[in-house]
Design an enzyme around this catalytic site. Structure first.
Site, PDB file in Angstrom:
ATOM      1  N   GLU A 113       0.824  -1.204   0.000  1.00 29.64           N
ATOM      2  CA  GLU A 113       0.000   0.000   0.000  1.00 29.64           C
ATOM      3  C   GLU A 113       0.856   1.251   0.000  1.00 29.64           C
ATOM      4  O   GLU A 113       2.059   1.193   0.264  1.00 29.64           O
ATOM      5  CB  GLU A 113      -0.971  -0.008   1.178  1.00 29.64           C
ATOM      6  CG  GLU A 113      -0.345  -0.361   2.481  1.00 29.64           C
ATOM      7  CD  GLU A 113      -1.399  -0.759   3.526  1.00 29.64           C
ATOM      8  OE1 GLU A 113      -1.655   0.067   4.392  1.00 29.64           O
ATOM      9  OE2 GLU A 113      -1.935  -1.884   3.461  1.00 29.64           O
ATOM     10  N   LYS A 115       2.539   4.617   1.177  1.00 27.07           N
ATOM     11  CA  LYS A 115       2.966   5.152   2.470  1.00 27.07           C
ATOM     12  C   LYS A 115       2.635   6.636   2.449  1.00 27.07           C
ATOM     13  O   LYS A 115       3.343   7.443   1.830  1.00 27.07           O
ATOM     14  CB  LYS A 115       4.466   4.911   2.674  1.00 27.07           C
ATOM     15  CG  LYS A 115       4.936   5.331   4.047  1.00 27.07           C
ATOM     16  CD  LYS A 115       6.324   4.768   4.321  1.00 27.07           C
ATOM     17  CE  LYS A 115       6.776   5.052   5.732  1.00 27.07           C
ATOM     18  NZ  LYS A 115       6.847   6.443   6.085  1.00 27.07           N
ATOM     19  N   ASP A 117       2.268  10.386   3.438  1.00 32.48           N
ATOM     20  CA  ASP A 117       3.199  11.240   4.180  1.00 32.48           C
ATOM     21  C   ASP A 117       2.415  12.244   5.024  1.00 32.48           C
ATOM     22  O   ASP A 117       2.086  13.336   4.587  1.00 32.48           O
ATOM     23  CB  ASP A 117       4.108  11.971   3.188  1.00 32.48           C
ATOM     24  CG  ASP A 117       5.360  12.474   3.864  1.00 32.48           C
ATOM     25  OD1 ASP A 117       5.568  12.149   5.049  1.00 32.48           O
ATOM     26  OD2 ASP A 117       6.123  13.198   3.216  1.00 32.48           O
ATOM     27  N   TYR A 222      -5.093   2.468   7.992  1.00 32.22           N
ATOM     28  CA  TYR A 222      -4.313   1.377   7.409  1.00 32.22           C
ATOM     29  C   TYR A 222      -4.169   0.137   8.277  1.00 32.22           C
ATOM     30  O   TYR A 222      -3.559  -0.831   7.843  1.00 32.22           O
ATOM     31  CB  TYR A 222      -2.936   1.863   6.933  1.00 32.22           C
ATOM     32  CG  TYR A 222      -2.103   2.573   7.983  1.00 32.22           C
ATOM     33  CD1 TYR A 222      -1.663   1.915   9.128  1.00 32.22           C
ATOM     34  CD2 TYR A 222      -1.745   3.900   7.810  1.00 32.22           C
ATOM     35  CE1 TYR A 222      -0.900   2.565  10.071  1.00 32.22           C
ATOM     36  CE2 TYR A 222      -0.975   4.559   8.764  1.00 32.22           C
ATOM     37  CZ  TYR A 222      -0.561   3.888   9.889  1.00 32.22           C
ATOM     38  OH  TYR A 222       0.193   4.530  10.822  1.00 32.22           O
ATOM     39  N   LYS A 310      11.340   3.166   0.619  1.00 33.74           N
ATOM     40  CA  LYS A 310      11.391   4.631   0.612  1.00 33.74           C
ATOM     41  C   LYS A 310      11.793   5.145  -0.767  1.00 33.74           C
ATOM     42  O   LYS A 310      12.773   4.670  -1.344  1.00 33.74           O
ATOM     43  CB  LYS A 310      12.405   5.131   1.644  1.00 33.74           C
ATOM     44  CG  LYS A 310      11.985   4.888   3.084  1.00 33.74           C
ATOM     45  CD  LYS A 310      10.718   5.608   3.449  1.00 33.74           C
ATOM     46  CE  LYS A 310      10.853   6.776   4.356  1.00 33.74           C
ATOM     47  NZ  LYS A 310      11.544   6.697   5.579  1.00 33.74           N
ATOM     48  N   CYS A 404      30.523  45.031  -1.849  1.00 34.23           N
ATOM     49  CA  CYS A 404      29.301  44.612  -1.160  1.00 34.23           C
ATOM     50  C   CYS A 404      28.074  45.087  -1.941  1.00 34.23           C
ATOM     51  O   CYS A 404      27.954  46.284  -2.247  1.00 34.23           O
ATOM     52  CB  CYS A 404      29.267  45.191   0.258  1.00 34.23           C
ATOM     53  SG  CYS A 404      27.691  44.925   1.082  1.00 34.23           S
ATOM     54  N   CYS A 407      26.304  47.896   0.429  1.00 32.30           N
ATOM     55  CA  CYS A 407      26.879  49.186   0.828  1.00 32.30           C
ATOM     56  C   CYS A 407      28.062  49.608  -0.043  1.00 32.30           C
ATOM     57  O   CYS A 407      28.599  50.699   0.127  1.00 32.30           O
ATOM     58  CB  CYS A 407      27.285  49.161   2.302  1.00 32.30           C
ATOM     59  SG  CYS A 407      28.719  48.123   2.614  1.00 32.30           S
ATOM     60  N   CYS A 422      31.654  41.281   3.860  1.00 32.35           N
ATOM     61  CA  CYS A 422      31.648  42.746   3.907  1.00 32.35           C
ATOM     62  C   CYS A 422      32.039  43.116   5.333  1.00 32.35           C
ATOM     63  O   CYS A 422      31.399  42.662   6.278  1.00 32.35           O
ATOM     64  CB  CYS A 422      30.258  43.284   3.569  1.00 32.35           C
ATOM     65  SG  CYS A 422      30.031  45.010   4.040  1.00 32.35           S
ATOM     66  N   CYS A 427      27.254  48.583   7.475  1.00 39.65           N
ATOM     67  CA  CYS A 427      26.525  48.065   6.311  1.00 39.65           C
ATOM     68  C   CYS A 427      25.059  47.834   6.694  1.00 39.65           C
ATOM     69  O   CYS A 427      24.762  47.081   7.631  1.00 39.65           O
ATOM     70  CB  CYS A 427      27.169  46.762   5.848  1.00 39.65           C
ATOM     71  SG  CYS A 427      26.202  45.894   4.610  1.00 39.65           S
TER      72      CYS A 427
HETATM   73  S1  IVH Z   1       1.701   0.438   8.738  1.00 41.14           S
HETATM   74  C1  IVH Z   1       4.190  -1.100  12.756  1.00 41.14           C
HETATM   75  N1  IVH Z   1       0.793   1.572   6.585  1.00 41.14           N
HETATM   76  O1  IVH Z   1       4.632   5.223   8.197  1.00 41.14           O
HETATM   77  C2  IVH Z   1       3.939   0.111  11.925  1.00 41.14           C
HETATM   78  N2  IVH Z   1       2.168   2.867   8.016  1.00 41.14           N
HETATM   79  O2  IVH Z   1       7.282   4.008   9.849  1.00 41.14           O
HETATM   80  C3  IVH Z   1       2.828  -0.165  10.972  1.00 41.14           C
HETATM   81  N3  IVH Z   1       2.468   5.176   7.273  1.00 41.14           N
HETATM   82  O3  IVH Z   1       4.432   6.260  11.356  1.00 41.14           O
HETATM   83  C4  IVH Z   1       2.593   1.017  10.107  1.00 41.14           C
HETATM   84  N4  IVH Z   1       1.223   5.046   5.461  1.00 41.14           N
HETATM   85  O4  IVH Z   1       2.224   6.482  10.188  1.00 41.14           O
HETATM   86  C5  IVH Z   1       1.549   1.732   7.685  1.00 41.14           C
HETATM   87  N5  IVH Z   1      -0.135   2.452   4.650  1.00 41.14           N
HETATM   88  C6  IVH Z   1       0.597   2.607   5.754  1.00 41.14           C
HETATM   89  C7  IVH Z   1       1.211   3.828   6.057  1.00 41.14           C
HETATM   90  C8  IVH Z   1       2.004   3.913   7.208  1.00 41.14           C
HETATM   91  C9  IVH Z   1       1.978   5.833   6.217  1.00 41.14           C
HETATM   92  C10 IVH Z   1       3.354   5.756   8.299  1.00 41.14           C
HETATM   93  C11 IVH Z   1       2.937   5.424   9.694  1.00 41.14           C
HETATM   94  C12 IVH Z   1       4.182   5.205  10.493  1.00 41.14           C
HETATM   95  C13 IVH Z   1       5.249   5.171   9.451  1.00 41.14           C
HETATM   96  C14 IVH Z   1       5.975   3.843   9.553  1.00 41.14           C
END
Ligand code: IVH
Length: 668
Positions: A113, A115, A117, A222, A310, A404, A407, A422, A427
């Site tokens: 899924e 991640k 932010d 999630y 990541k 500068c 000045c 400077c 200045c």
């Molecule tokens: S599962 C045991 N699913 O990513 C941790 N985390 O380092 C299980 N995050 O702070 C987390 N999207 O807030 C999971 N689809 C997703 C996510 C997700 C964002 C964030 C989460 C956590 C960090 C994990």
């Protein structure tokens, strides 16, 4: 209408509006027009105002944000909120798979899924009702942000089943809302948020829920933290179940049978992420079977059954239009790249620091070049490299000036330094930057005196040096742009209050070379008054730990200047404090301890230590121990057989610890 009919009508409208909201905010499939929804909502609000006793706790009118809080309560997570291990490339993903396969004795299938932010939150429901929501905090203890979370329209206040469940998810700010928020902030001359994640976190950490309510936040759930009375076998089943309860889940998740499919899914999102209406910083890969998850278990920090792939920091190509020069507080001239505006990691980037001349030469930058940029740590824009192969021949060389830009005085390059400087103490750019530094948070901390106001004061010739700040008059300030009566009064109060600051803030604010906030504190603790510091010689200074030769030299040189003596005399005459007011050296730092500034009550019998000992320890760490529980109490420590004080603390929803928790905090 009799009361019973009103109740029926309120129930009907509440249910109907909640269903419409679910279709609109969670399923993204509106059932009715906005106008129709608003009409029904106003009917409901009218009835609720006349019959507040019939208002339901899941009423959509609850979403506007309740009363402001004065602090967030702490919440202990029954199940810790852990973080994830990282995978940065295909090999890391395959290694993760190999370890999982070894641990299980068979190859697992995965749920992949996005991640998101944003900010991790946990939501508790009792018999289907939303009762508490908290931040992740340090993973064990978070903060109760229930009132802010209630303003997020996609968080159901009542579930479709009366279950007792804790779910976890990511609260976030969609890209579009983030852009609008920053546009509004820019118009008001306010500090912008660096990215949507900071904006979401900043909004949810506001004590006034009405602010969060305006920020248009959203959430994807999630996972399930805890659940009573329901057997679930896999992660994808858990996601389907929470969606059926009314939660918003992300529909891009995919069940992958093999690690090859996982790799393909991850790589696919590298390009597609830019098209999403919200920011993602990677992909989360979870072993799908909950039995397999249990078997793999956890390391100290993260589950062995999941990892986060990541994404590398987003890199974007744009054009270098110009190089602008600015003069800082210490006279250093810094070149800044002016770029063709581009969107990178959530914000529009128009400028990037180039640091110094050497960097321009190293990268062989020419005006008009195509350059790759990224945001370091997803926050600070940076030029990565030049696409020399795309040069057309009309790019122009850039060289640093010899004078500068502010000045006109000759710039010097001090031996051993890369920077051009400077050295004219008059200045104007240096003076302005010095003023901005003087009022900043770690220095005199004068609220309401940002860069914009300082620049105006300077342009209107109301201030020339920091002492002038203490001579500002009400009517002068009222003439400045966007300064109403209220902001002027607030500003004058803040300036007045800053006179009481302890010496270290003044020392740091004066901007003595090499003296940062920490050294300023050490000096203030050691000498106690500015007059003592002023007469200290190099040997005395160097005898202090942390003060080296260079700093000692800079301090002596600074105080030798006649204009410095004059300035300090003037500040004193204006009532600015020049003595140290904090704890003695070696005493614990004010903010270091959990107890500093907190009012604590001890009750019941302790096993390991007497109440007197506990009191002494807490006070040594900056806490205040009082005898009775009131709304001002921050914490109650309850030993065995605690009685009425414990009851009262529970009623007032004050944080309560047992002796064990106290002992572990005292050991830190
Ligand atoms: S599962 C045991 N699913 O990513 C941790 N985390 O380092 C299980 N995050 O702070 C987390 N999207 O807030 C999971 N689809 C997703 C996510 C997700 C964002 C964030 C989460 C956590 C960090 C994990």
């Amino acid at each position: 209408m009799n009361e019973q009919d009103v109740k029926k009508e309120i129930d009907r409208l509440t249910d109907q509006l909640n269903d419409y909201a679910h279709h609109y905010y969670v399923l993204d499939k509106p059932k009715v027009s906005d106008a129709e929804y608003d009409q029904l909502l106003s009917e409901l609000v009218t009835l609720e105002e006349k019959h507040p006793n019939l208002k339901r706790d899941d009423s959509p009118s609850e979403r506007v944000g309740g009363e402001p809080l004065d602090h967030f309560k702490k919440v202990q997570h029954a199940i810790p909120m852990l973080s994830l291990s990282n995978a940065f490339n295909e090999q890391d993903l395959r290694d993760f798979h190999r370890r999982a396969e070894q641990g299980l004795g068979h190859a697992p299938t995965y749920s992949c899924e996005l991640k998101i932010d944003g900010l991790a939150v946990t939501l508790k429901y009792e018999n289907g009702r939303f009762i508490q929501g908290a931040t992740r905090g340090d993973g064990t203890i978070g903060e109760d942000i229930t009132s802010n979370l209630k303003t997020i329209a996609s968080i159901p206040l009542r579930l479709k089943e009366d279950v007792t469940i804790e779910v976890r998810g990511e609260a976030f700010m969609p890209k579009r809302s983030f852009e609008r928020l920053n546009e509004a902030k820019e118009k008001n001359g306010e500090q912008l948020f660096a990215n949507p994640r900071n904006a979401a976190a900043g909004s949810l950490r506001q004590l006034d829920p009405k602010i969060a309510a305006k920020r248009n936040l959203d959430i994807f759930i999630y996972s399930i933290g805890q659940i009573e009375g329901k057997e679930i076998e896999s992660h994808h089943e858990a996601l389907d179940y929470v969606a059926s309860l009314g939660f918003k889940t992300n529909d891009q998740h995919q069940h992958c049978e093999t690690i090859d499919e996982v790799v393909e899914y991850c790589e696919g999102w590298l390009d597609k992420r830019a098209d999403l209406p919200y920011e993602i910083d990677g992909i989360v890969i979870k072993v799908d079977s909950l039995r397999d998850q249990e078997q793999l278990g956890f390391t100290a920090k993260s589950p062995r059954w999941a990892t986060a792939f990541k994404f590398p920091a987003e890199e974007v190509v744009t054009s270098l239009l110009d190089i602008e020069l600015s003069v800082g507080r210490t006279g250093v001239v810094t070149p800044t790249a002016i770029l063709e505006p581009v969107s990178v990691a959530g914000t529009t980037v128009k400028r990037a620091s180039l640091h110094n001349e050497d960097l321009i030469r190293e990268k062989d930058l020419k005006l008009g070049d195509k350059v790759t940029i990224k945001k370091a740590g997803d926050i600070i824009p940076e030029v990565v490299n030049v696409l020399t192969e795309q040069r057309k021949g009309d790019e122009r060389d850039f060289s640093m000036p010899t004078q500068c830009p502010e000045c006109g005085s000759e710039l010097v390059r001090i031996e051993g330094e890369v920077a051009l400087r400077c050295v004219n103490p008059k200045c104007p750019a240096q003076i302005r930057e010095g003023l901005i530094h003087f009022v900043s948070r770690n220095a005199m901390n004068i609220d309401g005196l940002g860069e914009r106001v300082i620049t105006q004061l300077f342009v209107h010739e109301l201030v020339e040096d920091v002492a002038d700040l203490y001579k500002l008059k009400r009517d002068e300030l009222l003439q400045l742009e966007r300064m109403g009566e209220k902001s002027v009064d607030n500003l004058l109060n803040a300036i007045e209050a800053s006179k009481e600051n302890s010496l270290e803030k003044l020392l740091f604010g004066l901007g003595i070379r090499f003296v940062g906030a920490k050294a300023a504190k050490t000096l203030a603790q050691h000498f106690e008054t500015i007059d003592e510091l002023k007469v200290a010689n190099r040997e005395q200074l160097e005898a202090i730990d942390e003060i080296g030769e260079k700093m000692a030299d800079a301090i002596v040189t600074y105080f030798e200047k006649p204009q410095v003596a004059e300035l300090i005399g003037e500040l004193k005459g204006l009532g600015v404090n020049t003595t140290y007011k904090g704890p003695k050296p070696g005493a614990p730092e004010e903010n270091d301890s959990y107890f500093s500034g907190k009012t604590v009550v001890l009750t019941g019998t302790m096993e390991e230590m007497s109440r007197g000992e506990a009191k002494a320890e807490i006070e040594a760490l900056g806490g205040k121990v009082t005898g009775s529980v009131s709304a001002k109490t921050d914490l109650l420590i309850a030993g065995e057989k605690a009685g009425s004080k414990l009851k009262k603390a529970e009623e007032l929803e004050i944080e309560i610890w047992d002796e064990g928790r106290l002992l572990s905090e005292l050991k830190k």
